[in-house]
Design an enzyme around this catalytic site. Structure first.
Site, PDB file in Angstrom:
ATOM      1  N   GLU A 136       0.917  -1.283   0.013  1.00  0.00           N
ATOM      2  CA  GLU A 136      -0.120   0.021   0.015  1.00  0.00           C
ATOM      3  C   GLU A 136       0.874   1.388  -0.015  1.00  0.00           C
ATOM      4  O   GLU A 136       0.643   2.297   0.660  1.00  0.00           O
ATOM      5  CB  GLU A 136      -0.960  -0.083   1.227  1.00  0.00           C
ATOM      6  CG  GLU A 136      -2.049  -1.091   1.324  1.00  0.00           C
ATOM      7  CD  GLU A 136      -3.013  -1.363   2.225  1.00  0.00           C
ATOM      8  OE1 GLU A 136      -2.840  -0.363   3.367  1.00  0.00           O
ATOM      9  OE2 GLU A 136      -3.704  -2.026   2.291  1.00  0.00           O
ATOM     10  N   HIS A 164       0.744   5.731  -3.788  1.00  0.00           N
ATOM     11  CA  HIS A 164       1.158   7.334  -3.459  1.00  0.00           C
ATOM     12  C   HIS A 164       2.300   7.931  -4.139  1.00  0.00           C
ATOM     13  O   HIS A 164       2.531   9.001  -4.057  1.00  0.00           O
ATOM     14  CB  HIS A 164       1.400   7.282  -1.880  1.00  0.00           C
ATOM     15  CG  HIS A 164       0.167   6.938  -1.072  1.00  0.00           C
ATOM     16  ND1 HIS A 164      -0.819   7.744  -0.809  1.00  0.00           N
ATOM     17  CD2 HIS A 164      -0.198   5.723  -0.549  1.00  0.00           C
ATOM     18  CE1 HIS A 164      -1.539   7.214   0.162  1.00  0.00           C
ATOM     19  NE2 HIS A 164      -1.458   5.790   0.164  1.00  0.00           N
TER      20      HIS A 164
END
Length: 215
Positions: A76, A80
């Site tokens: 994860e 970004h």
């Protein structure tokens, strides 16, 4: 290597479950400091074959020699990073031949549904870059000369109140309207539901596992 290790949860788990050298790397000095503090609870000074260290650094220029790691995990993080292709190239560089990469990240359908979900996520979290589709992940791995061996997806049920808690009531109301007033394929993907505990919706997560081919 645990790339984007945050506060060290995955790196510490890898250390505890195997007799290997583990390195956690993150751009945040604060998170690295927290990870080091957490690790003191689990560190085994008598361990002969395993170790764990935490390093501050960027995935765009990994501070390691070529072919340094047998395995890289990245959970994860890449959603970004706008320059995810450059990060994959760096991962490929530090992996040994035959080494394994496992990436866990949210994914979206291609086209307008994916665009909507990415905009929805970006409003909630300005650090969000872009979730890819599973097909885009496969193409990105191949472009980095990594051979995809396995990919699977998992539907996650999200609690809206928890997901949006960082925002004030005005912004939460706007985000809720984007969720509940979605239609067609977008609504089918997000699947907003009212429950006794509030509003829930769904996201999709993928794990993609690849190797650096032998010569």
């Amino acid at each position: 290597l645990d790339l984007g290790c945050g506060e060290g949860r995955h790196a510490i788990t890898a250390y505890l479950q195997s007799d290997v050298t583990v390195v956690g790397l993150d751009l945040s000095r604060r998170d690295i400091g927290t990870a080091r503090e957490r690790f003191t609870e689990f560190e085994d000074p008598a361990a002969e074959r395993r170790s764990l260290s935490f390093v501050t650094g960027s995935g765009l220029a990994l501070p390691f020699d070529d072919a340094s790691f047998d395995r890289v995990i990245c959970s994860e993080v890449l959603e970004h990073i706008h320059e995810y292709e450059a990060v994959l190239d760096e991962i490929q560089r530090v992996l040994k031949q035959g080494g394994l990469l496992a990436v866990v990240d949210n994914v979206v359908p291609p086209g307008s549904v994916g665009d909507y979900v990415n905009a929805f996520e970006k409003l909630r979290d300005p650090s969000h870059g872009r979730c890819l589709s599973p097909e885009e992940w496969t193409a990105a791995f191949q472009a980095a000369e990594l051979s995809v061996k396995h990919q699977e997806t998992l539907t996650k049920t999200m609690n809206f109140q928890f997901w949006a808690k960082r925002h004030d009531p005005t912004m939460q109301s706007y985000l809720r309207s984007l969720l509940t007033e979605s239609s067609g394929p977008t609504a089918a993907f997000l699947n907003p539901q009212k429950t006794a505990d509030g509003t829930t919706f769904q996201l999709l997560e993928a794990i993609t596992i690849a190797t650096k081919p032998e010569p």
